[in-house]
Design an enzyme around this catalytic site. Structure first.
Site, short mmCIF file in Angstrom:
data_model
loop_
_atom_site.label_atom_id
_atom_site.label_comp_id
_atom_site.label_asym_id
_atom_site.label_seq_id
_atom_site.Cartn_x
_atom_site.Cartn_y
_atom_site.Cartn_z
N ASP A 264 10.00 10.88 -48.84
CA ASP A 264 8.97 9.94 -48.37
C ASP A 264 9.52 8.52 -48.30
OD1 ASP A 264 7.89 12.27 -49.64
OD2 ASP A 264 5.93 11.32 -49.76
N HIS A 266 7.20 6.07 -46.47
CA HIS A 266 5.88 5.42 -46.49
C HIS A 266 5.86 3.97 -45.99
CE1 HIS A 266 3.17 8.42 -47.96
NE2 HIS A 266 3.98 8.75 -48.95
N ASP A 293 6.18 12.10 -44.37
CA ASP A 293 5.54 10.90 -44.92
C ASP A 293 6.34 9.64 -44.62
OD1 ASP A 293 3.54 12.53 -45.83
OD2 ASP A 293 3.63 11.90 -47.91
N ASP A 296 1.95 5.32 -43.49
CA ASP A 296 0.87 5.08 -44.45
C ASP A 296 1.38 4.34 -45.68
OD1 ASP A 296 -1.38 5.99 -43.12
OD2 ASP A 296 -1.20 8.04 -43.89
N ARG A 297 0.44 3.64 -46.32
CA ARG A 297 0.65 2.87 -47.54
C ARG A 297 1.48 1.61 -47.29
NH1 ARG A 297 -1.54 5.15 -51.98
NH2 ARG A 297 -1.83 7.41 -52.06
N ASN A 325 2.30 15.43 -45.06
CA ASN A 325 0.83 15.44 -45.03
C ASN A 325 0.26 14.12 -44.53
OD1 ASN A 325 1.71 14.40 -47.70
ND2 ASN A 325 -0.49 14.21 -48.07
N HIS A 326 1.06 13.04 -44.55
CA HIS A 326 0.57 11.77 -44.02
C HIS A 326 0.80 11.63 -42.52
CE1 HIS A 326 -0.94 9.30 -47.40
NE2 HIS A 326 -0.25 10.19 -48.11
N HIS A 392 8.06 19.50 -46.76
CA HIS A 392 7.50 18.32 -47.40
C HIS A 392 6.82 18.62 -48.73
CE1 HIS A 392 5.88 14.33 -47.87
NE2 HIS A 392 4.69 14.85 -48.09
N ARG A 435 -2.94 16.76 -59.00
CA ARG A 435 -3.31 15.73 -58.04
C ARG A 435 -4.71 15.94 -57.46
NH1 ARG A 435 1.88 13.42 -54.88
NH2 ARG A 435 0.18 12.50 -53.68
N HIS A 462 7.15 14.47 -51.34
CA HIS A 462 5.70 14.38 -51.54
C HIS A 462 5.26 13.73 -52.85
CE1 HIS A 462 1.56 15.28 -50.70
NE2 HIS A 462 1.43 16.04 -51.76
#
Length: 533
Positions: A264, A266, A293, A296-297, A325-326, A392, A435, A462
């Site tokens: 990731d 991000h 990923d 995002d963020r 997943n993002h 991922h 999670r 992830h």
């Protein structure tokens, strides 16, 4: 290497997989009488935990809050504080349990409702988050921040429900729509643009060169944007390559070649540039595999994804990108990428991104082509070589899934849900994830699957690992995470894995780099950024 800062062990498997997992200690809780000495000692440990939290040592803080709870389980503030620590560790299932326990102990504890609402929001349970916001406002009716956050969550919920209601209706492909707009002259480059220029190739179409890519990266570093038309051309160029690839891509490492697996990132553009300086860019002898990923963020997700897609367009057989997943509408709506894409390049650009994400492969099979230097007890392919399954999230909710099953998945145009996400755990079998979404899988599950498919090891991403990577499940599962100091507060290292033609792995760790003064989640829905970090 075992991660010395790994998260506390997962809950027992007696909990139904459909339930949020209880936070450790909760399952064995006994609300007994607490002596004054125990209260005093718990308070001392709480102070140490607070200090660890302030220092961003969230794993240590969780351990200390747990020790304080052992001494004084009737103190709601300890449960609430540990819930906040779980949120920082992205253990939202544990956080839900802790916040709920704090509420059980003190039904008027406003902060506990806030923590639980945060966990619900992080796991996309918008209605439950709104319910807790409403309860909090009955306790603190003048809290305008919470009211704003509730309003923003209600807007997300309404938009989600609206999109679900119309998703079955036929809509023109965003790719076709963009091509039509281009043909109509509706996306020409403004004549005042003085940045890097995409070259015109045979037939009058745009192409891409190494020189353009280098100049574009510098343009991005200078805080500038490319024209919308260039963004579309880069996206469409990558799209043309993704649709040729199967859901499980085979990447053969020939003699003299290497591949770097990246976790990731991000939207942390300035860290990604440092990462690329360490990996080197794609070439005849070197491949990059980004394991999802990318967005995002972080608040430079557009710059990160356009750079990666430009590499894919320029080096289609040396740059590989798995879907995370993002890379999905559901996550982009909440965690900032939708807002960023629309802000920087408009609504149609976001629609194009959302479709292109569905064309990204789901996994990559890295095949060594030379005999291993020292096979030992490694699980090998039928040809006697090492090979790695890179995905991922992780493995599957059932046994018996084959590589061919994955290869045949019809992915294009489909938005994934979150329930299929998988997380490694220390205990055998499968159980609820800490999670709060998906399922955890144990080392026995990993071994059975690797033996069935002749896989030397699973490489997944992830989840944050404090050292940037962690080797788990007796060496059969490795987690790699490449966003150092995640969302400017994780304190973690980033890492990547280099694999050569014999299947030998080498791990490289790196630290975060400075970036311009923009906070993570800058484009998230109004008022929610502080809740989502």
């Amino acid at each position: 290497m075992s991660d010395s800062n790994s998260v506390p062990s997962s809950p027992t498997l007696s909990t139904p997989a459909t339930s949020p997992p209880p936070s450790p200690v909760l399952a064995k809780l006994n609300l007994r009488d607490v002596s004054e000495a125990e209260k005093k000692e718990a308070a001392n440990i709480k102070a140490q935990a607070n200090k660890a939290f302030t220092s961003h040592d969230f794993n240590k803080a969780a351990e200390l809050y747990s020790a304080a709870i052992d001494l004084n389980p009737s103190d709601a503030t300890l449960w609430c504080n540990r819930a906040y620590t779980r949120i920082k560790l992205e253990e939202h299932g544990y956080g839900l349990s802790d916040a709920s326990m704090a509420i059980q102990l003190d039904p008027k504890y406003a902060k506990a409702y806030y923590r639980r609402a945060t966990c619900y929001l992080q796991t996309l349970q918008y209605k439950k988050a709104i319910g807790d916001f409403k309860r909090l406002l009955t306790l603190e009716p003048q809290n305008q921040l919470v009211r704003t956050q509730m309003d923003s969550t209600q807007k997300i919920l309404r938009k989600t429900e609206f999109e679900k209601a119309i998703e079955m209706e036929e809509e023109a492909s965003p790719v076709d729509r963009c091509y039509a707009i281009i043909a109509e002259g509706g996306c020409d480059v403004d004549k005042s643009y003085d940045g890097p220029k995409l070259p015109i190739v045979e037939g009058g179409a745009y192409g891409i060169t190494r020189e353009f890519l280098t100049a574009m990266i510098q343009w991005f570093k200078d805080g500038k944007a490319v024209p919308r038309r260039y963004a579309w051309e880069i996206m469409l160029g990558a799209h043309a390559q993704f649709v040729k690839e199967e859901s499980l891509v085979a990447l053969n490492i020939e003699k003299g070649m290497t591949v770097d697996v990246i976790g990731d990132v991000h939207g942390q553009f300035y860290d990604v540039l440092h990462l690329y300086s360490l990996t080197g860019e794609p070439s005849d002898k070197h491949c990059l595999l980004m394991n999802g990923d990318l967005v995002d963020r972080g608040s430079w997700s557009i710059e990160v994804i356009l750079t990666a897609l430009a590499f894919k367009w320029l080096y289609p057989t040396r740059m590989y990108i798995n879907r995370g997943n993002h890379e999905s509408k559901e996550m982009n709506r909440t965690y900032g990428f939708e807002g960023e894409a629309k802000h920087k390049h408009g609504e149609q650009t976001y629609k194009l991104f959302a479709h292109i994400f569905t064309t990204m492969p789901l996994a990559t099979l890295i095949n060594a082509t030379q005999p291993p230097a020292s096979p030992g007890k490694a699980i090998l392919s039928p040809e006697g070589h090492k090979r790695y399954f890179v995905v991922h999230g992780g493995l599957f909710s059932k046994d018996g899934v084959t590589l061919e099953d994955i290869r045949k998945i019809d992915r294009i145009g489909r938005q994934p849900g979150q329930e299929g996400l998988m997380y490694p755990q220390e205990l055998p079998g499968r159980g609820p994830s800490k999670r709060g979404v998906g399922i955890a899988f144990g080392p026995d599950v990993t071994r059975r699957w690797c033996e069935l498919n002749g896989i030397t090891g699973v490489i997944r991403s992830h989840e944050v690992r404090q050292e940037g990577y962690a080797i788990e499940h007796d060496g059969l599962c490795t987690t790699v995470f490449s966003a150092p100091n995640y969302v400017d507060q994780g304190g973690n290292k980033g890492a990547f894995i280099r694999i050569d033609a014999a299947g030998t792995q080498q791990y490289t760790q790196f630290e975060a780099k400075p970036h311009p003064p923009m906070k993570p989640m800058a484009y998230a829905s109004g008022g929610l950024a502080s809740l989502l970090m």
